[in-house]
Design a protein around this motif. Structure first.
Motif, PDB file in Angstrom:
ATOM      1  N   THR A 179      -7.166   6.769  -2.356  1.00 23.80           N
ATOM      2  CA  THR A 179      -8.390   6.398  -1.654  1.00 23.80           C
ATOM      3  C   THR A 179      -8.031   5.556  -0.438  1.00 23.80           C
ATOM      4  O   THR A 179      -6.954   4.984  -0.378  1.00 23.80           O
ATOM      5  CB  THR A 179      -9.363   5.650  -2.596  1.00 23.80           C
ATOM      6  OG1 THR A 179     -10.593   5.394  -1.895  1.00 23.80           O
ATOM      7  CG2 THR A 179      -8.801   4.322  -3.049  1.00 23.80           C
ATOM      8  N   GLY A 180      -8.964   5.515   0.524  1.00 27.29           N
ATOM      9  CA  GLY A 180      -8.750   4.714   1.730  1.00 27.29           C
ATOM     10  C   GLY A 180      -8.985   5.552   2.957  1.00 27.29           C
ATOM     11  O   GLY A 180     -10.029   6.212   3.080  1.00 27.29           O
ATOM     12  N   LEU A 181      -8.020   5.559   3.888  1.00 29.73           N
ATOM     13  CA  LEU A 181      -8.114   6.423   5.060  1.00 29.73           C
ATOM     14  C   LEU A 181      -8.211   7.868   4.593  1.00 29.73           C
ATOM     15  O   LEU A 181      -7.633   8.200   3.571  1.00 29.73           O
ATOM     16  CB  LEU A 181      -6.870   6.269   5.945  1.00 29.73           C
ATOM     17  CG  LEU A 181      -6.553   4.861   6.449  1.00 29.73           C
ATOM     18  CD1 LEU A 181      -5.303   4.911   7.339  1.00 29.73           C
ATOM     19  CD2 LEU A 181      -7.717   4.252   7.211  1.00 29.73           C
ATOM     20  N   VAL A 188     -10.247  -0.727   7.299  1.00 27.32           N
ATOM     21  CA  VAL A 188      -9.096  -1.162   6.496  1.00 27.32           C
ATOM     22  C   VAL A 188      -8.018  -0.091   6.632  1.00 27.32           C
ATOM     23  O   VAL A 188      -8.201   1.046   6.188  1.00 27.32           O
ATOM     24  CB  VAL A 188      -9.497  -1.367   5.024  1.00 27.32           C
ATOM     25  CG1 VAL A 188      -8.278  -1.696   4.171  1.00 27.32           C
ATOM     26  CG2 VAL A 188     -10.535  -2.476   4.910  1.00 27.32           C
ATOM     27  N   ASP A 189      -6.918  -0.480   7.258  1.00 24.72           N
ATOM     28  CA  ASP A 189      -5.890   0.492   7.631  1.00 24.72           C
ATOM     29  C   ASP A 189      -4.940   0.754   6.459  1.00 24.72           C
ATOM     30  O   ASP A 189      -3.754   0.411   6.521  1.00 24.72           O
ATOM     31  CB  ASP A 189      -5.130  -0.068   8.849  1.00 24.72           C
ATOM     32  CG  ASP A 189      -4.183   0.959   9.442  1.00 24.72           C
ATOM     33  OD1 ASP A 189      -4.275   2.145   9.076  1.00 24.72           O
ATOM     34  OD2 ASP A 189      -3.339   0.558  10.276  1.00 24.72           O
ATOM     35  N   ALA A 190      -5.473   1.356   5.415  1.00 25.13           N
ATOM     36  CA  ALA A 190      -4.655   1.542   4.207  1.00 25.13           C
ATOM     37  C   ALA A 190      -5.059   2.791   3.437  1.00 25.13           C
ATOM     38  O   ALA A 190      -6.218   3.198   3.442  1.00 25.13           O
ATOM     39  CB  ALA A 190      -4.789   0.332   3.286  1.00 25.13           C
ATOM     40  N   TYR A 250       0.824  -1.203   0.000  1.00 28.70           N
ATOM     41  CA  TYR A 250       0.000   0.000   0.000  1.00 28.70           C
ATOM     42  C   TYR A 250       0.866   1.263   0.000  1.00 28.70           C
ATOM     43  O   TYR A 250       1.858   1.283  -0.707  1.00 28.70           O
ATOM     44  CB  TYR A 250      -1.024  -0.063   1.152  1.00 28.70           C
ATOM     45  CG  TYR A 250      -1.750  -1.398   1.167  1.00 28.70           C
ATOM     46  CD1 TYR A 250      -2.754  -1.668   0.238  1.00 28.70           C
ATOM     47  CD2 TYR A 250      -1.385  -2.422   2.037  1.00 28.70           C
ATOM     48  CE1 TYR A 250      -3.390  -2.906   0.207  1.00 28.70           C
ATOM     49  CE2 TYR A 250      -2.012  -3.662   2.017  1.00 28.70           C
ATOM     50  CZ  TYR A 250      -3.019  -3.892   1.098  1.00 28.70           C
ATOM     51  OH  TYR A 250      -3.629  -5.109   1.059  1.00 28.70           O
ATOM     52  N   ASP A 251       0.514   2.274   0.801  1.00 29.87           N
ATOM     53  CA  ASP A 251       1.199   3.562   0.717  1.00 29.87           C
ATOM     54  C   ASP A 251       2.668   3.417   1.143  1.00 29.87           C
ATOM     55  O   ASP A 251       2.964   3.215   2.318  1.00 29.87           O
ATOM     56  CB  ASP A 251       0.480   4.565   1.633  1.00 29.87           C
ATOM     57  CG  ASP A 251       1.141   5.941   1.609  1.00 29.87           C
ATOM     58  OD1 ASP A 251       2.152   6.118   0.888  1.00 29.87           O
ATOM     59  OD2 ASP A 251       0.652   6.840   2.312  1.00 29.87           O
ATOM     60  N   PRO A 252       3.590   3.532   0.191  1.00 31.19           N
ATOM     61  CA  PRO A 252       4.997   3.312   0.524  1.00 31.19           C
ATOM     62  C   PRO A 252       5.621   4.444   1.335  1.00 31.19           C
ATOM     63  O   PRO A 252       6.732   4.289   1.854  1.00 31.19           O
ATOM     64  CB  PRO A 252       5.663   3.210  -0.851  1.00 31.19           C
ATOM     65  CG  PRO A 252       4.776   4.001  -1.754  1.00 31.19           C
ATOM     66  CD  PRO A 252       3.380   3.829  -1.230  1.00 31.19           C
ATOM     67  N   TYR A 253       4.919   5.576   1.432  1.00 32.13           N
ATOM     68  CA  TYR A 253       5.481   6.727   2.142  1.00 32.13           C
ATOM     69  C   TYR A 253       5.085   6.755   3.608  1.00 32.13           C
ATOM     70  O   TYR A 253       5.477   7.631   4.363  1.00 32.13           O
ATOM     71  CB  TYR A 253       5.048   8.035   1.464  1.00 32.13           C
ATOM     72  CG  TYR A 253       5.375   8.060  -0.005  1.00 32.13           C
ATOM     73  CD1 TYR A 253       6.704   8.116  -0.428  1.00 32.13           C
ATOM     74  CD2 TYR A 253       4.383   7.995  -0.966  1.00 32.13           C
ATOM     75  CE1 TYR A 253       7.021   8.109  -1.777  1.00 32.13           C
ATOM     76  CE2 TYR A 253       4.689   7.994  -2.317  1.00 32.13           C
ATOM     77  CZ  TYR A 253       6.008   8.051  -2.712  1.00 32.13           C
ATOM     78  OH  TYR A 253       6.320   8.047  -4.041  1.00 32.13           O
TER      79      TYR A 253
END
Lengths: 376, 376
Positions: free
Chosen positions: B274-276, B208-210, B155-158
Motif C-alpha cells: 500500500t502507499g504510492l 507520503v512518499d512511501a 519502507y520499500d527496500p527495493y
C-alpha cells in the motif's frame, strides 16, 4: 490507569514549537539519555530544542577522560566507576565500550519519559527547509495512541488532516497507549556492515511524511540513535544486552532491546510507532570495524528472529518485569544451543531487571523522604 | 514458478516514463477495468498514461444507456444483459447498481495483471507539481517483491536510494512475490459516512512518499478506487461480494475483497503493498446515501474483522481457488449467526469461483484454438 490518561490526550498535545503555556512540553517528565566517549559539541545545535530538559550522560570507555558538556545544559554524568559503585556486582549487566551502556541512563532516570540520541545526530530539515524539532514529534507520538490491531492506509489517524478510513472498525478507533516512538535518519542510513560495504555512498534523502504503528505480531529493527519511550510502561525491558568489551558481538544492542520490547508490547497491548521525526545522521561508522562486531549477529539473527516470532508469554505475566523475566528464561532455554553467549545474556537480563527494580525502589524511597512522608 | 520469475525482476523494472524499449510497460499483459454508469470523460486526462492499454468497461445500471468512451481507446464493454447472457444462472453472484460489478471485468480479462480505477479519479500531482503516472507505479509495485515477514523501517527496500536496514535478517531479503498494489488518494479521502458527516470538508493534502508491505497477519481496509493486482495469483479471490440492488448493504464490496484476499495472500505467502501511487479523488459521495448503504456494515464489521483475524486455512489449500472455497465455507458457518445475508454471500462466493474457473477454461480453450493447437 495509563490508558485512560492517554485516551484523554488522544488527539495529541496542542503545542506551538514544542512549547505549552507552562513551558516546554513534558519538561519535568522527560530525561534525555546520551551515551558518549567524546565532547558533546552536537548539543550546541540542539540548544533551542533540548536545553530545557535534563540530560543523563553515560560516559563510555576511559573514566578519567573529561567530557565537555556545552554550558547551560542541566545534566548528570555517569562513568564506568559510577556504574560499578552504584550497581556493585550487578554492574556486570551493563556493557562497556559499546553504546549499549546507554541503558544505565534509562535505569537512573526518575522520569516517565526518555529520549535517547547519539552524539553524531544533528538537527534535520524538512523538505521546506525548516528545522525539525525531533523531541517535540516524539512527544506527540508518545502522547497519542497507537493502532496495532488493524492497518490504517492513511497512516497516523490521529494526525491533523487524517483519520481512520472507510472499513476501519469503530471499536478499534480509540487505539492503545503508545510505549515507543522510533525516529528515522536522513543522510547516512542505518545499514549493516555488508550493505555499507556494497553501497558506501548511499544516502537517505527521502523524507517520508508519516508516522505509523508497527502492527501487532510484526517485528522491526529498532535503532537506538533517535528513540523515545515511556519509561514507566516499557523501561524495564529496554535493556541493550551484553555487547562490546569481552563480548562476542556488538551493534545488536538496540536490535535486541527492540525485539524484546516489541513482543512484550504486543503481549501487554502497548503500541510501537515508527517514522517521523528525522534527525540528520552525520557520519557512517567504519564498515570493516562494524563487520567484525556484527558478523556473529548476522548468523545468529537467522535463528533469533524465528525465536521472537514464535515466543508466547504466559497470561500470568501482566507487568513488564514479569514478562522480561519470562523472556529471559526462554532465551536461556531456546537460544543456548546457538552459542553459550545466550546463557550469559539470559542471566544478564535477569540481573538487569533485578537492578531495575532495586533502583526504582530506592528512587521511590528517596522521593518519599523528599516529600516528608514516613518511609517504613 | 511465479516466484522465480519475480526474483529476477526484484530490483524493479528499469523504465522511463512508463516506457520500455518495447513500448508501454506490460502493454499486452494488463487490462484496465472500469465500472461506470456515466460517460468516461475522465479518460481524456489519463490519455498519456492509459490509452495504450486495453479497457474492460463494466456498465452498471440501465443497459440501454449509451456510455461514451473517448476516441482512441481500445475497449470491450459489458452491460447487465451481457453479464446475464455470459454467466447464465451464475450471474446472480455479480452485484447490480453497485460498483461491486467491477469484478465481472476481472473475470472476463485474459491478462495477467489488472488495474482498476473509478471514474471520479483524476491524475494527481506530486509535491513538485509533476503529474503522477499511477499505472507505472502500480506496475513497479507488482514487479518488485514484498516483505511481509519483517518490517523495514526505511519502507520499500527495493526502491532506488533505499535498502534493508541493520538488523533485517538476510534470509528474508529476497522477499515474496507481490499480488496486490493498493494506491491512495489525494483530495477527497476514502472516509465512511459517519466520518464524512463529522468532517465534511476534510481533504487529504499529505503526500507520503512511501510504498510499504502490509505485514503478514495484519488486515487493512482495501479501497477499490485505485487498485492493481496480479490476476493469475489472486484474481479468483478478488470477488466484490453481494452489494447494491436487492442486498442489505453497500460500500463494503472492496473491503470484503480486501479481507478475503489478505488472509489468502498470507496463507499462500504472497505480498500486499500500500502507499504510492496517489490519484486525485474529485468528489465525495453523498454521506446520507452512504450511511444508508453502510450502516449494517458498521455493525457487522465488528464481528467480521475478528472472524478474518482468526481464520485459519488448511495446509491442503494450495491454490487461490481452494483457499476461496474453504473461506466461503467458513463464512457460511461462522458469520451466518450475524445475518442470513452471510449464508447468501457464502453461496455467492462459491458461485463466483465456479464461474471464474469456467470462464478461465473457456479462455484457455479459445487461446489454444487461436494458436492452432488441438483441443480435446
Amino acid at each position: 490507569m495509563i490508558r485512560s490518561e492517554r485516551s484523554s490526550k488522544r488527539r495529541g498535545a496542542a503545542t506551538t514549537g514544542g512549547m505549552t503555556a507552562r513551558g516546554p512540553l513534558l519538561k519535568d517528565e522527560l530525561d534525555i539519555v546520551i551515551p558518549t566517549i567524546r565532547d558533546l559539541a552536537f548539543l550546541e545545535q540542539w540548544r533551542p530544542y533540548l536545553s530545557p530538559y535534563h540530560l543523563i550522560i553515560v560516559q563510555d570507555g576511559d573514566p578519567t577522560k573529561k567530557i565537555h558538556v556545552p554550558e547551560g545544559y542541566d545534566y548528570e554524568l555517569y562513568n564506568r566507576n559510577d556504574i560499578n559503585r552504584i550497581l556493585g556486582p550487578k554492574a556486570s549487566c551493563i556493557s562497556f565500550k559499546d553504546s549499549a551502556c546507554r541503558c544505565f541512563g534509562f535505569m537512573m532516570s526518575k522520569k516517565k519519559y526518555i529520549f535517547t540520541i547519539d552524539d553524531d545526530c544533528w538537527v534535520a530539515k524538512d523538505p521546506s527547509g525548516h528545522e525539525i524539532n525531533a523531541l517535540e514529534q516524539h512527544i506527540t507520538n508518545l502522547l497519542s495512541p497507537s493502532t496495532p490491531l488493524f492497518f490504517n492506509t492513511l497512516y497516523d489517524p490521529y494526525r491533523a488532516g487524517a483519520d481512520f478510513v472507510r472499513g476501519y472498525p469503530f471499536s478499534m478507533r480509540e487505539g492503545v497507549a503508545t510505549a515507543i516512538s522510533h525516529g528515522l535518519w536522513l543522510n547516512v542510513p542505518d545499514y549493516d556492515a555488508p550493505t555499507q560495504l556494497v553501497k558506501p555512498a548511499e544516502k537517505n534523502t527521502r523524507f517520508v511524511d508519516a508516522v505509523m504503528t508497527i502492527p501487532k505480531g510484526t517485528l522491526f529493527p529498532m535503532c537506538g540513535m533517535n528513540l523515545a519511550f515511556d519509561r514507566e510502561m516499557i523501561g524495564a525491558a529496554m535493556y541493550f544486552g551484553l555487547m562490546g568489551d569481552g563480548q562476542p558481538i556488538g551493534r545488536y544492542d538496540d536490535m535486541w532491546a527492540g525485539w524484546c520490547c516489541k513482543v512484550i508490547c504486543d503481549h501487554l497491548g502497548f503500541g510501537v510507532k515508527t517514522g517521523l521525526p528525522y534527525i540528520h545522521h552525520s557520519k557512517a561508522s567504519n564498515p570493516f570495524v562494524n563487520l567484525k562486531k556484527e558478523y556473529k549477529g548476522i548468523f545468529w539473527q537467522e535463528e533469533i528472529i524465528p525465536f521472537f516470532q514464535q515466543v508466547v508469554l504466559p497470561k500470568e505475566a501482566v507487568t513488564v518485569e514479569q514478562c522480561y523475566i519470562e523472556l529471559a528464561k526462554q532465551v536461556g532455554e531456546k537460544l543456548n544451543g546457538l552459542d553459550p553467549y545466550f546463557t550469559n545474556l539470559s542471566k544478564a537480563m535477569v540481573t538487569w531487571v533485578e537492578a531495575w527494580s532495586e533502583i526504582s525502589s530506592s528512587h521511590k524511597k528517596s522521593q518519599a523522604t523528599a516529600n516528608g512522608s514516613a518511609v517504613k
